[in-house]
Scaffold this motif. Structure first.
Motif, short mmCIF file in Angstrom:
data_model
loop_
_atom_site.label_atom_id
_atom_site.label_comp_id
_atom_site.label_asym_id
_atom_site.label_seq_id
_atom_site.Cartn_x
_atom_site.Cartn_y
_atom_site.Cartn_z
N GLU A 260 -9.32 15.66 3.24
CA GLU A 260 -9.95 13.41 3.81
C GLU A 260 -10.71 13.68 2.28
N GLU A 261 -11.89 14.09 1.92
CA GLU A 261 -12.67 13.60 0.98
C GLU A 261 -11.82 12.70 -0.13
N ASP A 262 -11.01 13.96 -0.52
CA ASP A 262 -10.45 13.80 -1.41
C ASP A 262 -9.19 11.83 -1.15
N ILE A 263 -8.67 12.14 -0.34
CA ILE A 263 -8.21 10.70 0.59
C ILE A 263 -9.11 9.77 0.06
N GLU A 264 -9.83 10.31 0.43
CA GLU A 264 -11.06 8.67 0.76
C GLU A 264 -11.33 8.19 -0.43
N LYS A 265 -11.52 10.21 -1.29
CA LYS A 265 -12.18 10.03 -3.04
C LYS A 265 -11.13 8.73 -3.65
N GLU A 266 -9.81 9.17 -3.32
CA GLU A 266 -9.02 8.41 -3.84
C GLU A 266 -8.25 6.81 -3.75
N ARG A 267 -8.49 6.59 -2.39
CA ARG A 267 -8.65 5.53 -1.78
C ARG A 267 -9.99 4.80 -2.72
N LYS A 268 -10.67 4.85 -2.80
CA LYS A 268 -11.86 3.79 -3.26
C LYS A 268 -12.17 4.00 -4.53
N ILE A 269 -11.35 5.04 -5.55
CA ILE A 269 -11.11 5.16 -6.55
C ILE A 269 -9.99 4.22 -6.41
N ASP A 270 -8.76 4.20 -6.42
CA ASP A 270 -7.74 3.55 -6.25
C ASP A 270 -8.54 1.54 -5.92
N GLU A 271 -9.41 1.58 -4.87
CA GLU A 271 -10.47 0.34 -4.89
C GLU A 271 -11.14 -0.19 -5.51
N MET A 272 -11.94 0.46 -7.11
CA MET A 272 -12.35 0.59 -7.78
C MET A 272 -11.84 0.19 -8.88
N ARG A 273 -10.68 0.81 -8.59
CA ARG A 273 -9.53 0.86 -10.56
C ARG A 273 -9.30 -1.04 -9.76
N LYS A 274 -8.57 -1.55 -8.98
CA LYS A 274 -8.83 -2.96 -8.83
C LYS A 274 -9.65 -3.64 -8.76
N GLU A 275 -10.12 -3.24 -8.10
CA GLU A 275 -11.74 -4.04 -8.92
C GLU A 275 -12.10 -4.72 -10.17
N PHE A 276 -11.90 -2.89 -10.62
CA PHE A 276 -12.34 -3.12 -12.64
C PHE A 276 -11.47 -4.13 -12.70
N ILE A 277 -10.03 -3.70 -12.64
CA ILE A 277 -8.98 -4.15 -12.97
C ILE A 277 -9.77 -5.77 -12.60
N SER A 278 -9.85 -6.69 -12.12
CA SER A 278 -9.89 -7.78 -11.50
C SER A 278 -11.07 -8.67 -11.92
N SER A 279 -12.18 -7.43 -12.39
CA SER A 279 -13.64 -8.03 -13.05
C SER A 279 -13.33 -7.74 -14.52
N VAL A 280 -12.32 -6.93 -15.18
CA VAL A 280 -12.50 -6.71 -16.58
C VAL A 280 -11.46 -8.91 -16.57
N SER A 281 -10.36 -9.09 -16.00
CA SER A 281 -9.81 -9.59 -15.92
C SER A 281 -10.37 -11.23 -15.76
N HIS A 282 -11.40 -11.21 -14.91
CA HIS A 282 -12.12 -11.93 -14.59
C HIS A 282 -13.42 -12.41 -16.44
N GLU A 283 -14.03 -11.43 -16.42
CA GLU A 283 -15.09 -11.32 -17.75
C GLU A 283 -14.06 -11.67 -18.85
N LEU A 284 -12.98 -11.04 -19.14
CA LEU A 284 -12.15 -11.67 -20.35
C LEU A 284 -10.91 -13.09 -20.36
N ARG A 285 -11.23 -13.52 -18.91
CA ARG A 285 -10.61 -14.74 -18.75
C ARG A 285 -11.25 -15.98 -19.83
N THR A 286 -12.60 -15.82 -19.56
CA THR A 286 -13.54 -17.09 -20.28
C THR A 286 -13.89 -16.78 -21.83
#
Length: 501
Positions: A260-286
């Motif tokens: 369960e911890e691994d699944i939760e960790k993977e879920r958080k990593i996946d969310e962080m990855r999505k947020e990271f990609i979104s943030s990088v895209s946003h920071e690079l766009r300008t």
């Protein structure tokens, strides 16, 4: 409906006793009298054979034996000669009899037969030495006798009589005794059956209770059953099963929790990855948009003056520098968090490093009118990666410069405990909202996005600090204090010595 095995066992044993006693009573009633008569016949026959073998026509020689046999068999013995005259009588005069088997006529008194011819005719029917049994009735007393008749060697007739009524009385007494004893046995047997069924079912009920607890995942109880019989072996098996299930389920729960911890960790990593990609895209766009726009302007010669072209080129260069810094920070953060980056620890003076970094920022402090205060009275030798600790100091100082208020004060202090050195960097300014204190260490998180954008920040500095401190397995944090905010980090102490600074 009886469902309890204890009740079933009690009822079964009690009914078995009742059936057993009833069967004995029935068998006594039907066959004991016949059995008793047959046994009596055998006893009389054995004693008659003894007399036959001893008798030679002289009564006086066997009289004692005749009296003994009469007493031990409880019978009447009389011997008559061939004329019907009694020559021996054990206890009393023989009764006047009629043969109930042959329906013969009533005989005269044995000492004076009424019809001598009838007696002689009857006596001639008996072969010498052959024993026969007859049922005879005493016509005076109306008592039936079992009579053994045998003709002796000199043709005298011996009769041994046993009253049948005594046999029937013995059978009745035996049946009553069976009923009394049977009732006592049934009563005591029922008590014994209850106690036995209770003792027999107690370990079964204990095993059942433990099995129910095991079904509820409670393995704390153990069977206390002792012995090497089947129930004892069952108790040992249940205890073994309980221990094995407890171990297996405990391991399964640990693995399930870890999963369960691994699944939760993977879920958080996946969310962080999505947020990271979104943030990088946003920071690079300008910056990319700016670079593209000004580059197209240069190509199209929108402004032909040298000053405008230089301005366009400056904008492109500044945005390129920002993007380069962003990419460099992302690479550093990615390497540190992925575990591929290895820190290189060594001994160095943390106070000397702090003063070195402050010296590099001296011109910036002067330009921005920032007052720097320090409380660094001692030199501390620490053990860590000096390059990365310098990066932590740099990020903290940059963060303090970017968020300082009009009071424009930065204060750097150090303190020591048994094994750690803590360095704190304070700046005057607004307090950080409580709900943002823990989020500051996340990548691309910005409390004041407008202000962060103004000085070109991307929200990666503090996440890099977190990653570096995690690699050192040392603490870090932030506190809202009076008049501002204080960021701190710790590093392990190796040894201390006096240095000239």
């Amino acid at each position: 409906m009886i469902k309890s095995i204890r009740a079933k066992l009690f009822m079964f044993i009690t009914l078995l006793l009742i059936c057993f006693i009833s069967l004995i009573w029935i068998l006594n009633s039907m066959y004991l009298e016949k059995y008793y008569i047959n046994k009596k016949k055998n006893i009389l026959k054995q004693n008659a054979n003894t007399i036959v073998s001893m008798y030679k026509g002289n009564i006086s020689s066997i009289q004692n034996e005749l009296d003994r046999i009469a007493n031990i068999t409880g019978s009447n013995i009389d011997i008559r000669d061939k004329n019907g005259k009694i020559i021996y009588m054990s206890a009393r005069r023989p009764p006047e009899e009629k043969n109930t088997d042959n329906n013969s006529q009533q005989k005269p008194p044995p000492d004076k037969p009424r019809n001598l011819d009838d007696y002689n005719a009857k006596a001639k029917e008996y072969p010498i030495g052959k024993i026969s049994f007859e049922n005879r009735m005493d016509v005076q007393m109306k008592i039936e006798f079992l009579t053994l008749v045998v003709k002796l060697s000199n043709e005298d007739i011996m009769a041994i009589r046993v009253p049948i009524v005594s046999i029937k009385e013995s059978v009745d007494i035996a049946n009553r005794f069976v009923i009394i004893i049977g009732s006592i046995i049934i009563f005591l047997g029922s008590i014994g059956a209850y106690l036995f069924s209770r003792k027999f079912t107690k370990p079964i009920l204990e095993v059942n209770n433990i099995a129910r607890n095991m079904a509820k995942f409670d393995f704390s109880q153990k069977c206390s059953i002792s012995g090497s019989d089947e129930i004892g072996q069952l108790g040992q098996s249940v205890n073994y099963l309980s221990e094995e299930l407890d171990t297996a389920i405990t391991e399964l729960n640990i693995k399930n929790k870890k999963l369960e911890e691994d699944i939760e960790k993977e879920r958080k990593i996946d969310e962080m990855r999505k947020e990271f990609i979104s943030s990088v895209s946003h920071e690079l766009r300008t910056p990319l948009s700016l670079i593209q726009g000004y580059a197209e302007g240069l190509i199209s010669n929108v402004n032909e003056s040298e000053e405008d072209r230089n301005f366009y080129c400056d904008v492109i260069m500044q945005e390129t520098i920002k993007m380069n810094k962003l990419v460099r920070d992302l690479l550093n953060l990615s390497q540190i968090e992925s575990g591929y980056f290895q820190i290189e620890k060594s001994e160095f003076d943390i106070i000397h490093l702090i003063k070195y970094v402050l010296t590099k920022y001296k011109s910036i402090f002067t330009e921005k009118g920032i007052e720097v205060q320090t409380q660094l009275d001692e030199s501390y030798i620490v053990y860590g990666d000096m390059v990365r600790i310098e990066q932590v100091l740099t990020n903290y100082i940059n963060n303090a410069i970017n968020h300082i208020d009009e009071n424009r004060v930065i204060k750097i202090t150090s303190s020591i405990d048994k094994s750690k050195i803590r360095v704190s960097i304070f700046n005057t300014g607004k307090h950080i909202p409580e709900d943002s204190l823990k989020k500051l260490w996340n990548s691309f998180y910005k409390v004041d996005k407008a202000r962060t954008r103004a000085y070109g920040g991307y929200g990666l500095g503090l996440s890099i600090v977190k990653a570096i401190q995690d690699l050192h397995k040392s603490g870090y944090g932030v506190e809202n204090v009076e008049s501002g905010v204080s960021f701190w980090f710790e590093i392990g102490k190796k040894k201390s010595k006096d240095l000239t600074t």
